[in-house]
Design an enzyme around this catalytic site. Structure first.
Site, PDB file in Angstrom:
ATOM      1  N   GLY A 160      45.561  38.141  41.180  1.00  0.00           N
ATOM      2  CA  GLY A 160      46.708  38.787  41.822  1.00  0.00           C
ATOM      3  C   GLY A 160      47.856  38.962  40.848  1.00  0.00           C
ATOM      4  N   THR A 219      38.890  39.018  29.354  1.00  0.00           N
ATOM      5  CA  THR A 219      39.547  38.394  30.512  1.00  0.00           C
ATOM      6  C   THR A 219      40.702  39.284  30.979  1.00  0.00           C
ATOM      7  OG1 THR A 219      39.149  36.285  29.418  1.00  0.00           O
ATOM      8  CG2 THR A 219      40.530  36.240  31.389  1.00  0.00           C
ATOM      9  N   ASP A 232      41.577  43.432  35.964  1.00  0.00           N
ATOM     10  CA  ASP A 232      42.910  43.348  36.580  1.00  0.00           C
ATOM     11  C   ASP A 232      43.817  44.438  36.021  1.00  0.00           C
ATOM     12  OD1 ASP A 232      42.011  41.120  37.934  1.00  0.00           O
ATOM     13  OD2 ASP A 232      42.675  39.745  36.365  1.00  0.00           O
ATOM     14  N   THR A 251      33.503  49.873  38.274  1.00  0.00           N
ATOM     15  CA  THR A 251      33.861  49.856  36.852  1.00  0.00           C
ATOM     16  C   THR A 251      32.658  49.360  36.048  1.00  0.00           C
ATOM     17  OG1 THR A 251      34.798  47.632  37.062  1.00  0.00           O
ATOM     18  CG2 THR A 251      36.314  49.477  37.335  1.00  0.00           C
ATOM     19  N   GLY A 277      45.392  34.509  37.016  1.00  0.00           N
ATOM     20  CA  GLY A 277      45.155  34.712  38.447  1.00  0.00           C
ATOM     21  C   GLY A 277      45.029  36.210  38.678  1.00  0.00           C
ATOM     22  N   GLU A 297      40.722  36.001  45.755  1.00  0.00           N
ATOM     23  CA  GLU A 297      40.987  34.620  45.332  1.00  0.00           C
ATOM     24  C   GLU A 297      41.941  33.908  46.281  1.00  0.00           C
ATOM     25  OE1 GLU A 297      40.101  34.360  40.567  1.00  0.00           O
ATOM     26  OE2 GLU A 297      42.171  34.727  41.168  1.00  0.00           O
ATOM     27  N   ASP A 354      45.717  29.711  33.517  1.00  0.00           N
ATOM     28  CA  ASP A 354      44.412  29.788  32.857  1.00  0.00           C
ATOM     29  C   ASP A 354      44.347  28.750  31.732  1.00  0.00           C
ATOM     30  OD1 ASP A 354      43.876  31.859  34.542  1.00  0.00           O
ATOM     31  OD2 ASP A 354      43.945  33.434  33.015  1.00  0.00           O
ATOM     32  N   ASN A 409      47.837  38.868  37.614  1.00  0.00           N
ATOM     33  CA  ASN A 409      47.485  39.777  36.512  1.00  0.00           C
ATOM     34  C   ASN A 409      47.646  41.238  36.941  1.00  0.00           C
ATOM     35  OD1 ASN A 409      46.743  37.518  35.075  1.00  0.00           O
ATOM     36  ND2 ASN A 409      44.539  37.809  35.341  1.00  0.00           N
TER      37      ASN A 409
HETATM   38  O1  RIB Z   1      40.420  38.234  36.234  1.00  0.00           O
HETATM   39  C1  RIB Z   1      40.819  37.223  35.343  1.00  0.00           C
HETATM   40  C2  RIB Z   1      41.435  36.091  36.093  1.00  0.00           C
HETATM   41  O2  RIB Z   1      40.445  35.491  36.893  1.00  0.00           O
HETATM   42  C3  RIB Z   1      41.962  34.976  35.215  1.00  0.00           C
HETATM   43  O3  RIB Z   1      43.314  35.178  34.822  1.00  0.00           O
HETATM   44  C4  RIB Z   1      41.753  33.740  36.047  1.00  0.00           C
HETATM   45  O4  RIB Z   1      42.931  33.172  36.517  1.00  0.00           O
HETATM   46  C5  RIB Z   1      40.836  34.168  37.186  1.00  0.00           C
HETATM   47  O5  RIB Z   1      41.496  34.218  38.352  1.00  0.00           O
END
Ligand code: RIB
Length: 292
Positions: free
Chosen positions: A39, A234, A238, A206, A37, A136, A11, A41
């Site tokens: 996955g 952010t 996840d 959610t 990412g 993703e 990121d 996360n």
């Molecule tokens: O959900 C957050 C994530 O979305 C970030 O870490 C970024 O990499 C995107 O994939």
């Protein structure tokens, strides 16, 4: 045991007072590179709650790939199934402005899957209690893993982010689907309350600090959230998904599992970075205790 199949990104995060207008240049405040990412996360979220977690995914042969792989190892995630693919790793260009964020993902190695490459993971999926997927990586890979897990009796959580229309067969092959309100509207063209009624005990929407909602077959179930002052949202979704997977793998019923996941997500938004603020189990249990 939880297995997450999905993206691993670096990121590239800029914070700024407000988002720029079209064609405008602004002076930002800070810049950080953080492992992310969806996955990765979600795997970090589960591992931080002390659940044995495997990551299946791809990083590139660049310097980001090395650092992303090292980070997963440091987070106590099993990385035997993370492959390095020739070329760049996935990145996410993130702008944080006033507590909200906007993200552009360039998938890189995350999209580097060969035909039938997923077949080598059959044994791993069979042994896993819960498989967690997002969107993703290529949709056909997600579909193949969901089908495999369904055949092997492994519970599947699909976090449909970024939003994409879902083939009926994919919906059939998964046990839980966890969009946020915006993704729910984009995918099902219905608001949360209406959409959940079509997928009892399967669709969990959610709603940020309001919590989450699902339909149990006879009535709407609202699991309240934990209002907090968010500094960076952010990775909140996840955190929710990794915690939900943990609770389900441990045999909690859906109501308790969603509450556990809400508590974890509320803790994560109080810190900067997707993985940084993901809580340990004690903190989640303490937050749940505050509610009683
Ligand atoms: O959900 C957050 C994530 O979305 C970030 O870490 C970024 O990499 C995107 O994939």
């Amino acid at each position: 045991m939880i297995t997450v199949v999905g993206s691993i990104n670096m990121d590239l995060v800029v914070s700024v007072d407000r988002a720029p207008n079209r064609g405008e240049t602004l002076i930002g405040k800070t810049f950080h590179t953080n492992p992310g990412g969806k996955g990765a996360n979600q795997a970090v979220s589960a591992a931080r709650l002390d659940h044995l977690t495997n990551m299946v995914g791809h990083v590139g042969t660049d310097a980001f790939g090395t650092s992303l792989l090292n980070n997963l190892k440091e987070q106590n995630i099993r990385t035997n199934y993370v492959k390095r693919k020739e070329g760049p790793s996935g990145i996410a260009n993130i702008t944080v402005a006033g507590g909200d964020n906007s993200i552009i993902v360039v998938p890189g190695a995350n999209f580097s899957w060969e035909a039938k490459e997923w077949e080598q993971y059959d044994d791993l999926i069979t042994k896993s209690d819960v498989l967690v997927l997002q969107l993703e990586i290529p949709l056909e890979v997600v579909e193949a893993f969901a089908e495999m897990a369904n055949k092997r009796g492994t519970t599947v959580i699909l976090n449909p982010a970024p939003a994409h229309s879902l083939p009926a067969s994919l919906i059939r092959n998964v046990d839980y689907i966890t969009p946020n309100e915006t993704e729910c509207m984009e995918i099902f063209s219905m608001n949360a309350e209406e959409a959940v009624s079509h997928f009892p005990n399967k669709l969990i929407v959610t709603e940020g600090e309001k919590g989450a909602v699902y339909y149990d077959g006879s009535s709407l179930v609202r699991i309240p959230g934990f209002p907090v002052k968010a500094v960076d949202t952010t990775g909140a979704g996840d955190t929710f998904n990794g915690a939900l997977a943990t609770a389900i793998a441990e045999g909690q019923d859906l109501k308790k599992a969603v509450s556990f996941a809400n508590a974890a997500a509320s803790l994560s938004v109080q810190h900067y970075g997707a993985q940084n603020g993901m809580p340990e189990r004690e903190a989640v249990l303490a937050r749940l205790g505050e509610m009683n």
